[in-house]
Design an enzyme around this catalytic site. Structure first.
Site, mmCIF file in Angstrom:
data_model
loop_
_atom_site.group_PDB
_atom_site.id
_atom_site.type_symbol
_atom_site.label_atom_id
_atom_site.label_comp_id
_atom_site.label_asym_id
_atom_site.label_seq_id
_atom_site.Cartn_x
_atom_site.Cartn_y
_atom_site.Cartn_z
ATOM 1 N N TYR A 89 5.391 -17.477 41.420
ATOM 2 C CA TYR A 89 4.055 -17.709 41.628
ATOM 3 C C TYR A 89 3.492 -19.232 41.344
ATOM 4 C CZ TYR A 89 4.411 -12.702 42.255
ATOM 5 O OH TYR A 89 4.907 -11.502 42.657
ATOM 6 N N ARG B 16 8.538 -11.607 39.349
ATOM 7 C CA ARG B 16 8.394 -12.327 38.334
ATOM 8 C C ARG B 16 9.295 -12.222 37.067
ATOM 9 N NH1 ARG B 16 2.608 -13.411 36.916
ATOM 10 N NH2 ARG B 16 2.224 -11.705 38.376
ATOM 11 N N GLY C 58 6.261 -5.911 39.214
ATOM 12 C CA GLY C 58 5.362 -5.828 38.142
ATOM 13 C C GLY C 58 5.808 -6.174 36.629
ATOM 14 N N TYR D 49 -6.407 -17.266 38.007
ATOM 15 C CA TYR D 49 -6.248 -16.145 37.204
ATOM 16 C C TYR D 49 -6.580 -16.243 35.660
ATOM 17 C CZ TYR D 49 -2.957 -15.084 41.206
ATOM 18 O OH TYR D 49 -2.483 -14.876 42.317
ATOM 19 N N CYS E 38 -9.705 -33.219 42.767
ATOM 20 C CA CYS E 38 -11.178 -33.357 42.625
ATOM 21 C C CYS E 38 -11.917 -32.098 42.486
ATOM 22 C CB CYS E 38 -11.728 -34.258 44.010
ATOM 23 S SG CYS E 38 -10.932 -35.707 44.065
ATOM 24 N N PRO F 239 11.382 -6.250 41.708
ATOM 25 C CA PRO F 239 10.888 -7.105 40.766
ATOM 26 C C PRO F 239 10.880 -8.603 41.321
ATOM 27 C CG PRO F 239 13.010 -6.657 40.210
ATOM 28 C CD PRO F 239 12.842 -5.926 41.427
HETATM 29 N N1 LLP Z 1 6.003 -5.269 45.494
HETATM 30 C C1 LLP Z 1 4.956 -5.564 45.804
HETATM 31 C C2 LLP Z 1 4.409 -4.566 47.047
HETATM 32 C C3 LLP Z 1 4.035 -6.617 45.325
HETATM 33 O O1 LLP Z 1 2.805 -6.454 45.948
HETATM 34 C C4 LLP Z 1 4.575 -7.334 44.628
HETATM 35 C C5 LLP Z 1 3.604 -8.434 44.165
HETATM 36 C C6 LLP Z 1 5.694 -7.329 44.005
HETATM 37 C C7 LLP Z 1 6.688 -6.216 44.126
HETATM 38 C C8 LLP Z 1 6.080 -8.196 42.953
HETATM 39 O O2 LLP Z 1 5.600 -8.169 41.832
HETATM 40 P P1 LLP Z 1 6.108 -8.942 40.357
HETATM 41 O O3 LLP Z 1 7.523 -7.991 39.972
HETATM 42 O O4 LLP Z 1 6.484 -10.052 40.745
HETATM 43 O O5 LLP Z 1 5.167 -8.652 39.318
HETATM 44 N N2 LLP Z 1 0.276 -14.378 42.496
HETATM 45 C C9 LLP Z 1 -0.093 -13.525 41.288
HETATM 46 C C10 LLP Z 1 0.968 -12.509 41.462
HETATM 47 C C11 LLP Z 1 0.559 -11.354 42.431
HETATM 48 C C12 LLP Z 1 1.522 -10.373 42.830
HETATM 49 C C13 LLP Z 1 1.379 -9.798 44.281
HETATM 50 N N3 LLP Z 1 2.501 -8.672 44.524
HETATM 51 C C14 LLP Z 1 0.402 -14.245 40.074
HETATM 52 O O6 LLP Z 1 0.665 -15.576 40.236
HETATM 53 O O7 LLP Z 1 0.276 -13.735 38.867
#
Ligand code: LLP
Length: 427
Positions: free
Chosen positions: A385, A277, A239, A317, A356, A275
């Site tokens: 993503y 993103r 996150g 989003y 479209c 992590p």
């Molecule tokens: N762990 C779990 C259980 C998750 O569901 C996620 C993301 C992560 C880790 C990784 O999160 P990150 O570090 O990447 O923030 N498509 C959306 C984001 C969806 C996130 C889903 N879960 C976007 O483009 O912002």
């Protein structure tokens, strides 16, 4: 920090001009910087060094097996969320002992595949899933290991579609119910529950939600241990946010670590992080070319060759991605990507794709230098993503992925062809 910079009047990815890549592979194209990816991985590892966490890159954010291999070789594990992601992690050379498997809807086939692969743990999202993993492992004559995902009821203060840590989302077991669940499933025959998992949402721009989640989890673990549950690890999910709009918009992971390490140091259980993103977001851009310009009412449109099928985040989003010409006009060569930068001799436009739907846009009401047909634009912070959520909508072959390493680049996923579009279909 990343290695996409303007010098000599044009955009470079590490040592390679973006224009050169676009000439070589065409547009649209995703371009990643290896140095940026590794920098972020090492930054996460270094800043949490005092508690020596297992870092599991969240494959859903950007799963190209070459990128995953680069990370696996650096010692990184993987967070997977489907059989396909598990397959990718293994293809990339991921160590099964560093693979954790989350997701609310694992099928029996996927559970079997993960047990066979010898993954480190399942992150289990419900009582029904606990019972099913125990059953499937029993049928295989094998033992499974898992953590229970807890819903801590902490607001990550992010987009509603990517908030997961509050009640009334489909994720995890409510924290109030957690102790009862651990009691109920204390003595399963084929599944050993030995961890606790939490993931509050994505992207999270503030530290406090993490502090709240960690405090709730460590207190819960204390209670579980007091009742004799052998908790061996706490998985804090992912996150961490990145800079989309300007430098400093997101906290560097070092700041998260400063706040969280003291809360976790000296515990007799292991820590895992997931992590996605943070590691890959600013390690990737999307290159696209201007096809046409047009006017609709008072609005000016710049029509480019990338659409919502290539990058769906803006329309899904309302996400902001900084867009800028790869070779800006005079006075518009930037040193930092900042949404407040006012272009010299600029105009306000919508940057839209060829699909479209009126939701097909990459940027809305955006001040940009004036562009013309053939100009190359870079859509920044597209590494996470971006390609991962790309589709063939409107029967558009998906873009290639390119990895830059120093002064050279290579195609790590070729552009899809029309034949690819119909390859799985039968008449
Ligand atoms: N762990 C779990 C259980 C998750 O569901 C996620 C993301 C992560 C880790 C990784 O999160 P990150 O570090 O990447 O923030 N498509 C959306 C984001 C969806 C996130 C889903 N879960 C976007 O483009 O912002």
């Amino acid at each position: 920090m990343d290695f996409f910079n303007y010098r000599d009047g044009q955009l470079f990815c590490e040592g390679v001009p973006a224009e050169k890549i676009a000439k070589g592979v065409g547009t649209p194209a995703y371009v990643y910087s290896k140095a940026t990816l590794l920098h972020h991985y090492r930054q996460v590892a270094d800043s949490f060094k005092a508690i020596n966490p297992t870092i599991c890159f969240s494959i859903k954010s950007s799963g190209n097996i070459h990128l995953c291999r680069v990370l696996a070789e650096a010692g990184c594990g993987f967070d997977v969320t489907s059989g396909g992601e598990l397959f990718r992690a293994l293809e990339a050379g991921g160590d099964p002992k560093k693979i954790i498997y989350a997701g609310v809807g694992k099928t029996d086939d996927e559970i079997r595949m993960a047990i066979d692969a010898g993954i480190a743990a399942f992150n289990i999202e419900s009582e029904a899933e606990i019972e099913n993993i125990d059953k499937v492992a029993g049928e295989m004559g094998k033992k499974a290991i898992g953590a229970v995902r807890i819903n801590p009821d902490v607001d990550p203060k992010t987009h509603k579609k990517t908030s997961t840590g509050t009640k009334e989302t489909k994720f995890g077991v409510d924290i109030e119910r957690a102790e009862r669940v651990f009691e109920q499933y204390r003595n399963l025959t084929n599944l050993r529950i030995a961890g606790v998992h939490v993931h509050i949402g994505s992207p999270v721009y503030e530290i406090q939600p993490y502090i709240d989640a960690v405090n709730k989890m460590t207190a819960l673990i204390d209670k579980l241990k007091a009742k004799g549950h052998p908790i061996e690890w706490l998985d804090l999910g992912g996150g961490f946010a990145v800079d989309y709009k300007k430098p400093g918009q997101a906290l560097p992971v070092t700041e998260h670590a400063k706040a969280l390490v003291p809360l976790l140091q000296g515990k007799d259980y292991h820590i895992a992080l997931e992590p996605g993103r943070y590691m890959v977001g600013n390690a990737g851009i999307l290159l696209t070319k201007v096809l046409y310009r047009k006017q609709g009412g008072e609005k000016k449109f710049v029509i480019v060759d990338a659409g919502m099928n290539d990058l769906i985040r803006p329309t899904l989003y309302e996400s902001y991605h900084f867009v800028w010409p790869a070779t800006p006009s005079e006075g518009n060569v930037i040193t930092a990507r900042d949404e407040s930068f006012v272009p010299k001799n600029g105009e306000t436009v919508d940057v839209v794709g060829p699909i479209c739907e009126s939701g097909d846009y990459l940027a809305k009401d955006r001040p940009l230098p004036i562009t013309k047909r053939g100009d190359l634009l870079a859509v920044f912070t597209a590494g996470a993503y971006g390609f991962a959520m790309a589709s063939n909508y409107n029967n558009r072959p998906r873009a290639p992925e390119v990895l830059v390493d120093g002064d050279s680049y290579k195609v790590i996923r070729r552009r899809e062809t029309y034949e690819d579009l119909v390859a799985a279909e039968r008449v």
